[in-house]
Design an enzyme around this catalytic site. Sequence first.
Site, short mmCIF file in Angstrom:
data_model
loop_
_atom_site.label_atom_id
_atom_site.label_comp_id
_atom_site.label_asym_id
_atom_site.label_seq_id
_atom_site.Cartn_x
_atom_site.Cartn_y
_atom_site.Cartn_z
N ARG A 66 12.33 -71.11 -43.77
CA ARG A 66 11.38 -71.47 -42.74
C ARG A 66 9.98 -72.14 -43.64
O ARG A 66 10.31 -73.11 -44.07
CB ARG A 66 10.98 -70.26 -41.92
CG ARG A 66 11.99 -69.88 -40.85
CD ARG A 66 11.47 -68.58 -40.26
NE ARG A 66 12.35 -68.39 -39.08
CZ ARG A 66 12.16 -67.29 -38.08
NH1 ARG A 66 10.97 -66.64 -38.19
NH2 ARG A 66 12.71 -67.18 -37.14
N SER A 67 9.14 -71.73 -43.13
CA SER A 67 7.56 -72.30 -43.86
C SER A 67 7.61 -72.18 -45.23
O SER A 67 6.54 -72.78 -45.81
CB SER A 67 6.35 -71.87 -43.04
OG SER A 67 6.43 -72.47 -41.78
N ALA A 68 8.25 -71.46 -45.84
CA ALA A 68 8.09 -71.43 -47.31
C ALA A 68 8.67 -72.52 -47.82
O ALA A 68 8.24 -72.92 -49.02
CB ALA A 68 9.18 -70.12 -48.15
#
Length: 386
Positions: A66-68
């Site tokens: 995801r946003s990592a």
Amino acid sequence: MDVHGAVAEGFEPVREAFARNFAALGERGAAVTVYRDGHKIVDLWGGTKDVDGTEPWERGTAQIVRSATKGVAAAALLLLHQRGELDLDAPVGAYWPEYKAAGKEHTLVRHLLAHRAGVPVLDRPLTLAEAADPDRAAAAVAAQAPVWEPGTDHGYHAHTYSWLTGELVRRVTGRPIGEWIADEIAGPVGADFWLGLPEDARPRVGRVGPVTAPEAGGLKTRPKRAVAEAYADPASLTLRAFGAIAPAPDENDPAYHAAGLAGSTGIATADGLARVYASLIGEVDGGTRLFTPHTTELARGEQSAGPDRVLVVTTRFGLGYMLHGGASPLLADGSFGHPGRGGALGFADPDAGIAFGYVTNGFRKSVTADPRAQALVRAVRTALSR
């Protein structure tokens, strides 16, 4: 639960915390890797490869983070700056003329990285097919009017970050950002990280899904009222930002894995995330270093701080990275990195020489401070303080 892998002497608290995550926090399958001064000191994995399966997690199992993903995308822009190909203080329109539309002509490159661009939402959400089409997605965000004057405030650009950063890389280099990352970051560092998953890596990727922790022991926390209301209001910037792709994609769909969205579809092993961050603060295994010390300082220099107009909590951002704070606790004040909503986390702390990567197949409702990742970070901090 059998925990596999090894920890260096003194880092036994990390193994203990990792095992407790399975026993008390609903973990189904996960891995954590930590480097210190460019050398691996923690490498642990356990549970099942799929959140709803029985096949064991193995060394080298990968998951969507995801946003990592955003932290690796930020590294691409900062490397282009380091090489003299991208000016952080230049208007975005100098590289992407169409972006000057609708009152965005004074938006600077650094505003995109620091979530200050004012375009966290789209008036018309994109389908997955549109979001994955770089021409159509770039045109949509270029035409979007900002919801605040660029550079004057900040709010998390959950999905639009993908098209803002991806299109800048494409305009400067002529290559898709996923291809650029493969050639210039993951390849040189030897990191298992993909933005646009290749067919031959697909068997390594586990299925993800929601998990909840047992309610006993006070492990569940009640969200603040303002945050809960923002996530329940269809007109809020919060829900509109996270809804910029609609309907919400199936995160196990091969088409989503292949989409190459720089804010959400990165796939990595824990070691892959940790190796990338290790390369941003020093040499990995005595070899590759990507960031110069000056670029490392740019990455962790505060650009935005205070109430976040999208996340409705206080956040701190450097150039593309979340910084240590209440919304996203990392190791210490000098740390920089990025969580993935509901689980994954990658970060580096130059002062301690630490690089950290955690991936999981079980996503919780937390946005920036997953309790399982936080337990591991606290364990690293404990080990360092001994």
